[in-house]
Design a protein around this motif. Structure first.
Motif, PDB file in Angstrom:
ATOM      1  N   GLY A 279      53.634  14.694  25.121  1.00  0.00           N
ATOM      2  CA  GLY A 279      53.138  13.803  26.165  1.00  0.00           C
ATOM      3  C   GLY A 279      52.729  14.525  27.434  1.00  0.00           C
ATOM      4  O   GLY A 279      52.830  13.974  28.520  1.00  0.00           O
ATOM      5  N   HIS A 280      52.284  15.790  27.309  1.00  0.00           N
ATOM      6  CA  HIS A 280      51.824  16.586  28.451  1.00  0.00           C
ATOM      7  C   HIS A 280      52.889  16.669  29.557  1.00  0.00           C
ATOM      8  O   HIS A 280      52.672  16.228  30.688  1.00  0.00           O
ATOM      9  N   PRO A 281      54.063  17.229  29.234  1.00  0.00           N
ATOM     10  CA  PRO A 281      55.136  17.314  30.237  1.00  0.00           C
ATOM     11  C   PRO A 281      54.723  18.196  31.413  1.00  0.00           C
ATOM     12  O   PRO A 281      53.994  19.176  31.247  1.00  0.00           O
ATOM     13  N   ARG A 282      55.198  17.857  32.598  1.00  0.00           N
ATOM     14  CA  ARG A 282      54.842  18.618  33.792  1.00  0.00           C
ATOM     15  C   ARG A 282      55.855  19.698  34.143  1.00  0.00           C
ATOM     16  O   ARG A 282      55.536  20.639  34.853  1.00  0.00           O
ATOM     17  N   THR A 283      57.083  19.544  33.654  1.00  0.00           N
ATOM     18  CA  THR A 283      58.114  20.533  33.978  1.00  0.00           C
ATOM     19  C   THR A 283      58.878  20.929  32.726  1.00  0.00           C
ATOM     20  O   THR A 283      58.971  20.169  31.757  1.00  0.00           O
ATOM     21  N   CYS A 284      59.456  22.138  32.764  1.00  0.00           N
ATOM     22  CA  CYS A 284      60.311  22.594  31.677  1.00  0.00           C
ATOM     23  C   CYS A 284      61.713  22.024  31.886  1.00  0.00           C
ATOM     24  O   CYS A 284      61.981  21.396  32.918  1.00  0.00           O
ATOM     25  N   PRO A 285      62.647  22.219  30.947  1.00  0.00           N
ATOM     26  CA  PRO A 285      63.998  21.670  31.115  1.00  0.00           C
ATOM     27  C   PRO A 285      64.730  22.197  32.345  1.00  0.00           C
ATOM     28  O   PRO A 285      65.715  21.605  32.779  1.00  0.00           O
ATOM     29  N   HIS A 286      64.248  23.316  32.915  1.00  0.00           N
ATOM     30  CA  HIS A 286      64.900  23.893  34.090  1.00  0.00           C
ATOM     31  C   HIS A 286      64.198  23.475  35.378  1.00  0.00           C
ATOM     32  O   HIS A 286      64.501  23.991  36.452  1.00  0.00           O
ATOM     33  N   GLY A 287      63.247  22.541  35.263  1.00  0.00           N
ATOM     34  CA  GLY A 287      62.601  21.993  36.447  1.00  0.00           C
ATOM     35  C   GLY A 287      61.410  22.780  36.951  1.00  0.00           C
ATOM     36  O   GLY A 287      60.847  22.447  37.994  1.00  0.00           O
ATOM     37  N   LYS A 288      60.989  23.812  36.246  1.00  0.00           N
ATOM     38  CA  LYS A 288      59.840  24.600  36.691  1.00  0.00           C
ATOM     39  C   LYS A 288      58.548  23.994  36.140  1.00  0.00           C
ATOM     40  O   LYS A 288      58.516  23.498  35.009  1.00  0.00           O
ATOM     41  N   LEU A 289      57.497  24.060  36.953  1.00  0.00           N
ATOM     42  CA  LEU A 289      56.226  23.466  36.548  1.00  0.00           C
ATOM     43  C   LEU A 289      55.659  24.159  35.318  1.00  0.00           C
ATOM     44  O   LEU A 289      55.700  25.385  35.206  1.00  0.00           O
ATOM     45  N   ILE A 290      55.118  23.361  34.405  1.00  0.00           N
ATOM     46  CA  ILE A 290      54.399  23.898  33.249  1.00  0.00           C
ATOM     47  C   ILE A 290      52.917  23.946  33.621  1.00  0.00           C
ATOM     48  O   ILE A 290      52.318  22.909  33.909  1.00  0.00           O
ATOM     49  N   PRO A 291      52.316  25.133  33.659  1.00  0.00           N
ATOM     50  CA  PRO A 291      50.888  25.212  33.999  1.00  0.00           C
ATOM     51  C   PRO A 291      50.057  24.301  33.100  1.00  0.00           C
ATOM     52  O   PRO A 291      50.305  24.211  31.895  1.00  0.00           O
ATOM     53  N   GLU A 292      49.098  23.625  33.690  1.00  0.00           N
ATOM     54  CA  GLU A 292      48.259  22.707  32.929  1.00  0.00           C
ATOM     55  C   GLU A 292      47.349  23.447  31.955  1.00  0.00           C
ATOM     56  O   GLU A 292      46.874  24.541  32.234  1.00  0.00           O
ATOM     57  N   GLY A 293      47.086  22.806  30.820  1.00  0.00           N
ATOM     58  CA  GLY A 293      46.099  23.300  29.871  1.00  0.00           C
ATOM     59  C   GLY A 293      44.909  22.353  29.854  1.00  0.00           C
ATOM     60  O   GLY A 293      44.913  21.312  30.514  1.00  0.00           O
ATOM     61  N   GLU A 294      43.897  22.709  29.092  1.00  0.00           N
ATOM     62  CA  GLU A 294      42.714  21.856  29.003  1.00  0.00           C
ATOM     63  C   GLU A 294      43.072  20.478  28.470  1.00  0.00           C
ATOM     64  O   GLU A 294      42.493  19.471  28.873  1.00  0.00           O
ATOM     65  N   CYS A 295      44.058  20.420  27.553  1.00  0.00           N
ATOM     66  CA  CYS A 295      44.439  19.126  26.981  1.00  0.00           C
ATOM     67  C   CYS A 295      45.052  18.225  28.047  1.00  0.00           C
ATOM     68  O   CYS A 295      44.863  17.007  28.020  1.00  0.00           O
ATOM     69  N   CYS A 296      45.777  18.808  29.016  1.00  0.00           N
ATOM     70  CA  CYS A 296      46.397  18.024  30.090  1.00  0.00           C
ATOM     71  C   CYS A 296      45.325  17.426  30.998  1.00  0.00           C
ATOM     72  O   CYS A 296      45.412  16.258  31.402  1.00  0.00           O
ATOM     73  N   ILE A 297      44.333  18.240  31.328  1.00  0.00           N
ATOM     74  CA  ILE A 297      43.255  17.769  32.203  1.00  0.00           C
ATOM     75  C   ILE A 297      42.489  16.649  31.534  1.00  0.00           C
ATOM     76  O   ILE A 297      42.192  15.619  32.149  1.00  0.00           O
ATOM     77  N   LYS A 298      42.168  16.830  30.255  1.00  0.00           N
ATOM     78  CA  LYS A 298      41.423  15.801  29.518  1.00  0.00           C
ATOM     79  C   LYS A 298      42.239  14.522  29.409  1.00  0.00           C
ATOM     80  O   LYS A 298      41.723  13.413  29.593  1.00  0.00           O
ATOM     81  N   ALA A 299      43.546  14.678  29.129  1.00  0.00           N
ATOM     82  CA  ALA A 299      44.411  13.504  28.991  1.00  0.00           C
ATOM     83  C   ALA A 299      44.505  12.744  30.309  1.00  0.00           C
ATOM     84  O   ALA A 299      44.494  11.510  30.325  1.00  0.00           O
ATOM     85  N   ARG A 300      44.591  13.480  31.426  1.00  0.00           N
ATOM     86  CA  ARG A 300      44.668  12.822  32.718  1.00  0.00           C
ATOM     87  C   ARG A 300      43.391  12.055  33.014  1.00  0.00           C
ATOM     88  O   ARG A 300      43.427  10.942  33.538  1.00  0.00           O
TER      89      ARG A 300
END
Length: 232
Positions: free
Chosen positions: A115-136
Motif C-alpha cells: 500500500g505504498h508505505p511512507r515509513t519503515c518500522p523504525h519510523g524512517k521515511l521510505i524514499p518514493e518510487g515511481e509506483c508511489c507517485i503514480k498511485a498518489r
C-alpha cells in the motif's frame, strides 16, 4: 551498472549520512575504509562517488542509486514486519540480506502490495518510487485519512504514516494493515472505528496517520457534495 552487495551497503550508509544526517561529505575512516578499500574502488570505478583524500561525496548517479538501495532496505523491513511477522530482533539482519533480492520492478511490486508505505518500522521515511507517485496521482480523490471520514463512512486501509515506533506498534497490534476493512463510528471526543470486528478509540494524531481507500460509491457522493477534504 550493478555493484556488489558490499559496495551497495557502503553506498546506503553514505546516502543516509548525506541526505538524512545532512553531511556535505563522508569521512571514509568513520566506516573503517580508505581510498584503497575494494568497495571504495568499486564505487569510484562505477561513478557512484567522488573522492578527495578520505572525504567522499555522492555523484548524481550515486545519489540516485543510494536512494534506491535505502528504499529497498526499508521496504524489506516493512515486508518482514507487516506480512511475514518477523521478530524485531531479526528485522535488521534479515532486511540487509533481503534487500538485495528486491531488484527494480520487484521492489515496486512489494511497495504496491504494502500500500505504498511512507515509513519503515523504525519510523524512517521510505524514499518514493515511481509506483508511489503514480498511485498518489491516481488515488488523490479516493484516499483520505481516517480523520477526514464522516461517521459511518469506511473503506479499506491503504497505508499508514506514523514515525514514532511505539505508536506504530500500537497500530500493528490493532491489526491496522493495508487492505483491512475499516469504518468510522464517531469522530468526537475521540475517533472510534471498527476494524476486524473490534471497536477502537484513537486520538487525532493516529486518526490522521491512517489512510483509507474509500469505497467507490462513497467517493462519488462526497465529491458531489464537496464535503470531504482529501490529503494526498
Amino acid at each position: 551498472m550493478k555493484i556488489s552487495e558490499d559496495a551497495e551497503n557502503i553506498l546506503e550508509r553514505m546516502w543516509v549520512c548525506i541526505n538524512e544526517e545532512m553531511s556535505d561529505s563522508v569521512d571514509l575512516s568513520s566506516f573503517d575504509l580508505d581510498g584503497t578499500s575494494p568497495e571504495v574502488i568499486e564505487l569510484l570505478e562505477t561513478g557512484n562517488i567522488l573522492l578527495s583524500g578520505t572525504l567522499a561525496t555522492l555523484s548524481p548517479e550515486g545519489d540516485a542509486n543510494g536512494k534506491t538501495v535505502v528504499r529497498r532496505r526499508r521496504l524489506a523491513e516493512r515486508l518482514l514486519v507487516d506480512v511475514l511477522n518477523t521478530k524485531e530482533r531479526h528485522v535488521r539482519s534479515s532486511a540487509c540480506e533481503f534487500e538485495h533480492i528486491l531488484h527494480r520492478g520487484i521492489d515496486e511490486n512489494v511497495c504496491i502490495l504494502l500500500g505504498h508505505p511512507r515509513t519503515c518500522p523504525h519510523g524512517k521515511l521510505i524514499p518514493e518510487g515511481e509506483c508511489c507517485i503514480k498511485a498518489r496521482e491516481d488515488l488523490e480523490h479516493v484516499v483520505a485519512p481516517l480523520s477526514a471520514l464522516k461517521n459511518g463512512q469506511g473503506g479499506k486501509i491503504a497505508y499508514f504514516d506514523m514515525r514514532e515506533e511505539h505508536k506504530m506498534q500500537k497500530m500493528l497490534a490493532m491489526g491496522v494493515l493495508p487492505g483491512v476493512p475499516v469504518s468510522l463510528v464517531q469522530s468526537y471526543p475521540s475517533y472510534v472505528f471498527d476494524l476486524n470486528h473490534t471497536r477502537y478509540a484513537v486520538d487525532t494524531e493516529i486518526a490522521d496517520s491512517i489512510y483509507v481507500r474509500l469505497e467507490r460509491e462513497q467517493v462519488s457522493k462526497n465529491e458531489y457534495n464537496g464535503k470531504l477534504s482529501v490529503r494526498a
